[in-house]
Design a protein around this motif. Structure first.
Motif, PDB file in Angstrom:
ATOM      1  N   ALA A 132     -14.791   1.162  -9.010  1.00 17.81           N
ATOM      2  CA  ALA A 132     -14.838   2.180  -7.794  1.00 17.81           C
ATOM      3  C   ALA A 132     -14.925   1.677  -6.364  1.00 17.81           C
ATOM      4  N   GLU A 133     -15.303   0.639  -6.247  1.00 17.18           N
ATOM      5  CA  GLU A 133     -15.570  -0.150  -4.756  1.00 17.18           C
ATOM      6  C   GLU A 133     -14.153  -0.695  -4.526  1.00 17.18           C
ATOM      7  N   LEU A 134     -13.476  -1.267  -5.556  1.00 22.66           N
ATOM      8  CA  LEU A 134     -12.318  -1.865  -5.224  1.00 22.66           C
ATOM      9  C   LEU A 134     -11.166  -0.870  -4.754  1.00 22.66           C
ATOM     10  N   VAL A 135     -11.205   0.257  -5.569  1.00 28.76           N
ATOM     11  CA  VAL A 135     -10.173   1.307  -5.181  1.00 28.76           C
ATOM     12  C   VAL A 135     -10.535   1.670  -3.722  1.00 28.76           C
ATOM     13  N   GLN A 136     -11.745   1.908  -3.267  1.00 28.74           N
ATOM     14  CA  GLN A 136     -11.968   2.559  -2.056  1.00 28.74           C
ATOM     15  C   GLN A 136     -11.457   1.240  -1.213  1.00 28.74           C
ATOM     16  N   GLU A 137     -11.921  -0.116  -1.404  1.00 29.16           N
ATOM     17  CA  GLU A 137     -11.813  -1.079  -0.178  1.00 29.16           C
ATOM     18  C   GLU A 137     -10.268  -1.422  -0.173  1.00 29.16           C
ATOM     19  N   ARG A 138      -9.687  -1.612  -1.189  1.00 30.52           N
ATOM     20  CA  ARG A 138      -8.114  -1.977  -1.283  1.00 30.52           C
ATOM     21  C   ARG A 138      -6.985  -1.245  -1.462  1.00 30.52           C
ATOM     22  N   ALA A 140      -7.710   3.001  -1.416  1.00 30.10           N
ATOM     23  CA  ALA A 140      -7.737   4.146  -0.674  1.00 30.10           C
ATOM     24  C   ALA A 140      -7.691   3.986   0.874  1.00 30.10           C
ATOM     25  N   ALA A 141      -8.688   3.018   1.138  1.00 26.56           N
ATOM     26  CA  ALA A 141      -9.013   2.979   2.652  1.00 26.56           C
ATOM     27  C   ALA A 141      -7.706   2.379   3.518  1.00 26.56           C
ATOM     28  N   PRO A 142      -6.830   1.488   2.968  1.00 29.26           N
ATOM     29  CA  PRO A 142      -5.865   0.988   3.616  1.00 29.26           C
ATOM     30  C   PRO A 142      -4.564   1.718   3.672  1.00 29.26           C
ATOM     31  N   LEU A 143      -4.528   2.712   2.622  1.00 28.15           N
ATOM     32  CA  LEU A 143      -3.512   3.952   2.790  1.00 28.15           C
ATOM     33  C   LEU A 143      -3.806   5.174   3.173  1.00 28.15           C
ATOM     34  N   GLY A 144      -4.929   5.285   3.754  1.00 22.93           N
ATOM     35  CA  GLY A 144      -5.611   6.449   4.189  1.00 22.93           C
ATOM     36  C   GLY A 144      -5.727   7.519   3.307  1.00 22.93           C
ATOM     37  N   LEU A 145      -6.066   7.236   1.961  1.00 19.19           N
ATOM     38  CA  LEU A 145      -6.305   8.439   1.118  1.00 19.19           C
ATOM     39  C   LEU A 145      -7.586   8.930   0.865  1.00 19.19           C
ATOM     40  N   GLU A 146      -7.858   9.875   1.577  1.00 16.57           N
ATOM     41  CA  GLU A 146      -9.353  10.423   1.840  1.00 16.57           C
ATOM     42  C   GLU A 146      -9.792  11.054   0.578  1.00 16.57           C
ATOM     43  N   ASN A 147      -8.895  11.575  -0.062  1.00 14.17           N
ATOM     44  CA  ASN A 147      -9.335  12.348  -1.346  1.00 14.17           C
ATOM     45  C   ASN A 147      -9.545  11.546  -2.654  1.00 14.17           C
ATOM     46  N   VAL A 148      -9.190  10.392  -2.626  1.00 15.37           N
ATOM     47  CA  VAL A 148      -8.854   9.623  -3.877  1.00 15.37           C
ATOM     48  C   VAL A 148      -9.880   8.694  -4.120  1.00 15.37           C
ATOM     49  N   ARG A 149     -10.757   8.976  -5.437  1.00 13.41           N
ATOM     50  CA  ARG A 149     -12.094   8.182  -5.707  1.00 13.41           C
ATOM     51  C   ARG A 149     -11.974   8.142  -7.367  1.00 13.41           C
ATOM     52  N   LEU A 150     -12.826   7.155  -7.652  1.00 13.58           N
ATOM     53  CA  LEU A 150     -12.912   7.101  -9.285  1.00 13.58           C
ATOM     54  C   LEU A 150     -13.826   8.210  -9.746  1.00 13.58           C
ATOM     55  N   ALA A 151     -13.634   9.081 -10.765  1.00 12.78           N
ATOM     56  CA  ALA A 151     -14.601   9.908 -11.166  1.00 12.78           C
ATOM     57  C   ALA A 151     -15.581   9.127 -12.216  1.00 12.78           C
ATOM     58  N   GLN A 152     -16.823   9.311 -12.056  1.00 15.08           N
ATOM     59  CA  GLN A 152     -17.994   8.575 -12.704  1.00 15.08           C
ATOM     60  C   GLN A 152     -18.610   9.328 -13.522  1.00 15.08           C
ATOM     61  N   THR A 153     -18.997  10.758 -13.025  1.00  8.42           N
ATOM     62  CA  THR A 153     -19.886  11.633 -13.947  1.00  8.42           C
ATOM     63  C   THR A 153     -19.251  13.079 -14.058  1.00  8.42           C
ATOM     64  N   PRO A 154     -19.792  13.897 -14.999  1.00 10.87           N
ATOM     65  CA  PRO A 154     -19.413  15.151 -15.051  1.00 10.87           C
ATOM     66  C   PRO A 154     -19.144  15.858 -13.834  1.00 10.87           C
ATOM     67  N   ALA A 155     -20.038  15.527 -12.647  1.00 12.82           N
ATOM     68  CA  ALA A 155     -20.465  16.295 -11.457  1.00 12.82           C
ATOM     69  C   ALA A 155     -18.849  15.884 -10.695  1.00 12.82           C
ATOM     70  N   ASP A 156     -18.316  14.880 -10.962  1.00 11.85           N
ATOM     71  CA  ASP A 156     -16.903  14.486 -10.197  1.00 11.85           C
ATOM     72  C   ASP A 156     -15.977  15.332 -10.769  1.00 11.85           C
ATOM     73  N   PHE A 157     -15.809  15.635 -11.987  1.00 14.53           N
ATOM     74  CA  PHE A 157     -14.999  16.428 -12.777  1.00 14.53           C
ATOM     75  C   PHE A 157     -15.184  18.060 -12.508  1.00 14.53           C
ATOM     76  N   ARG A 187       1.651   9.338  -2.230  1.00 17.08           N
ATOM     77  CA  ARG A 187       1.178   8.375  -0.943  1.00 17.08           C
ATOM     78  C   ARG A 187       0.724   7.001  -1.795  1.00 17.08           C
ATOM     79  N   LEU A 188      -0.089   7.097  -2.767  1.00 15.45           N
ATOM     80  CA  LEU A 188      -0.576   5.978  -3.499  1.00 15.45           C
ATOM     81  C   LEU A 188       0.426   5.054  -4.032  1.00 15.45           C
ATOM     82  N   LEU A 189       1.341   5.818  -4.666  1.00  9.98           N
ATOM     83  CA  LEU A 189       2.504   4.887  -5.482  1.00  9.98           C
ATOM     84  C   LEU A 189       3.364   4.536  -4.547  1.00  9.98           C
ATOM     85  N   HIS A 190       3.666   5.359  -3.486  1.00  6.94           N
ATOM     86  CA  HIS A 190       4.615   4.974  -2.351  1.00  6.94           C
ATOM     87  C   HIS A 190       4.111   3.683  -1.557  1.00  6.94           C
ATOM     88  N   GLY A 191       2.856   3.663  -1.389  1.00  8.78           N
ATOM     89  CA  GLY A 191       2.186   2.527  -0.662  1.00  8.78           C
ATOM     90  C   GLY A 191       1.816   1.371  -1.195  1.00  8.78           C
TER      91      GLY A 191
END
Length: 285
Positions: A132-138, A140-157, A187-191
């Motif tokens: 989750a931390e790696l996705v945000q730091e390396r 989502a943040a560099p590509l400006g993907l504000e909605n992308v995150r790792l789902a970890q709990t039922p609340a995320d779904f 945008r993720l794949l393109h980036g």
């Protein structure tokens, strides 16, 4: 997304979807980033009790490590359908590895979600950070993907578009699943090209041919790279990844010839309809 950066998607707006196996390209990209920093060696044998001696991280990422898949276990699907809590990690491993190994490491190809769970664990250990931390730091943040995150709990779904997501625990995806919008998936794949060294991106997209046409899907030739499905949709060459869970599926692909990247998310557990939508978008039809 075309050569000028305009996003071409299924017009889903800001709705959130599970990315399922489109998470695999992100795991592979993170491994290649860490290798470029000399923190991992994708071709070094791994000392893992779950892996036959000689197996490597590259083999896990390209599905050639000789591991079975937990997706073939009837009990797995029964417990998912019943809404039960995900199995403990070691129970999942034991039940999966009770199946015969399909081949020795490096001597064949078989899709294995277990392999990607192990790859995630290796990457987290080398980085000293959670996925989750790696996705945000390396990613989502560099590509400006504000909605992308790792789902970890039922609340995320619970926030996802499909109503069935409220009854699903994302822990059943043992390599983990991202969530986000369709536009952010494209945008993720393109980036990814811009996030990886040139040689690393070339290795990721190098396509191992596996076969020809697939029923009810646009593939006329299919293969796999490092975390990427690849091949031909008729006269259109593509790479990306499809994904599916119990209630939805997706396809996110790039066509090098047209420069277009597109994502589609559909209701139901079969990837074919989403791939058919994306096939038209990346070809410019």
């Amino acid at each position: 997304m075309d050569r000028d950066g305009r996003c071409q998607t299924d017009q889903s707006g800001a709705r959130l979807f599970p990315y399922w196996s489109f998470t695999k390209p992100v795991i592979a990209a993170l491994a290649l980033m860490l290798e470029s920093e000399k923190r991992l060696d994708l071709d070094a044998p791994l000392d893992l009790p779950e892996l036959v001696a000689g197996g490597t991280l590259a083999q896990l990422l390209e599905h050639s490590a000789g591991l079975p898949d937990y997706g073939t276990l009837p009990a797995y699907h029964a417990d998912v359908a019943a809404g039960r809590t995900p199995w403990p990690r070691d129970l999942l491993v034991a039940r999966t590895l009770a199946q015969p190994a399909p081949f020795p490491p490096g001597e064949g190809w078989r899709y294995s979600n277990l392999g990607y769970m192990l790859a995630r664990e290796v990457i987290e250990g080398a980085a000293g950070r959670s996925l989750a931390e790696l996705v945000q730091e390396r990613i989502a943040a560099p590509l400006g993907l504000e909605n992308v995150r790792l789902a970890q709990t039922p609340a995320d779904f619970a926030a996802l578009h499909w109503p069935e997501a409220r009854d699903y625990h994302p822990g059943w995806v043992y390599h983990r699943t991202l969530i986000g919008t369709a536009g952010d998936a494209a945008r993720l794949l393109h980036g990814l090209r811009g996030l990886l060294p040139k040689a690393a991106f070339a290795r990721m997209t190098a396509c191992r041919e596996l076969g020809g046409a697939l029923p009810d899907r646009p593939w006329t030739r299919h293969g796999y790279g490092l975390g990427l499905m690849c091949g031909d949709w008729g006269d259109t060459r593509v790479f990306g990844h499809s994904g599916a869970g119990p209630f939805s599926s997706n396809a996110v692909y790039h066509c090098p010839e047209t420069g277009r990247t597109a994502a589609a998310f559909t209701h139901g557990p079969f990837e074919g309809p989403a791939e058919q939508v994306v096939a038209k978008l990346v070809a410019g039809r």
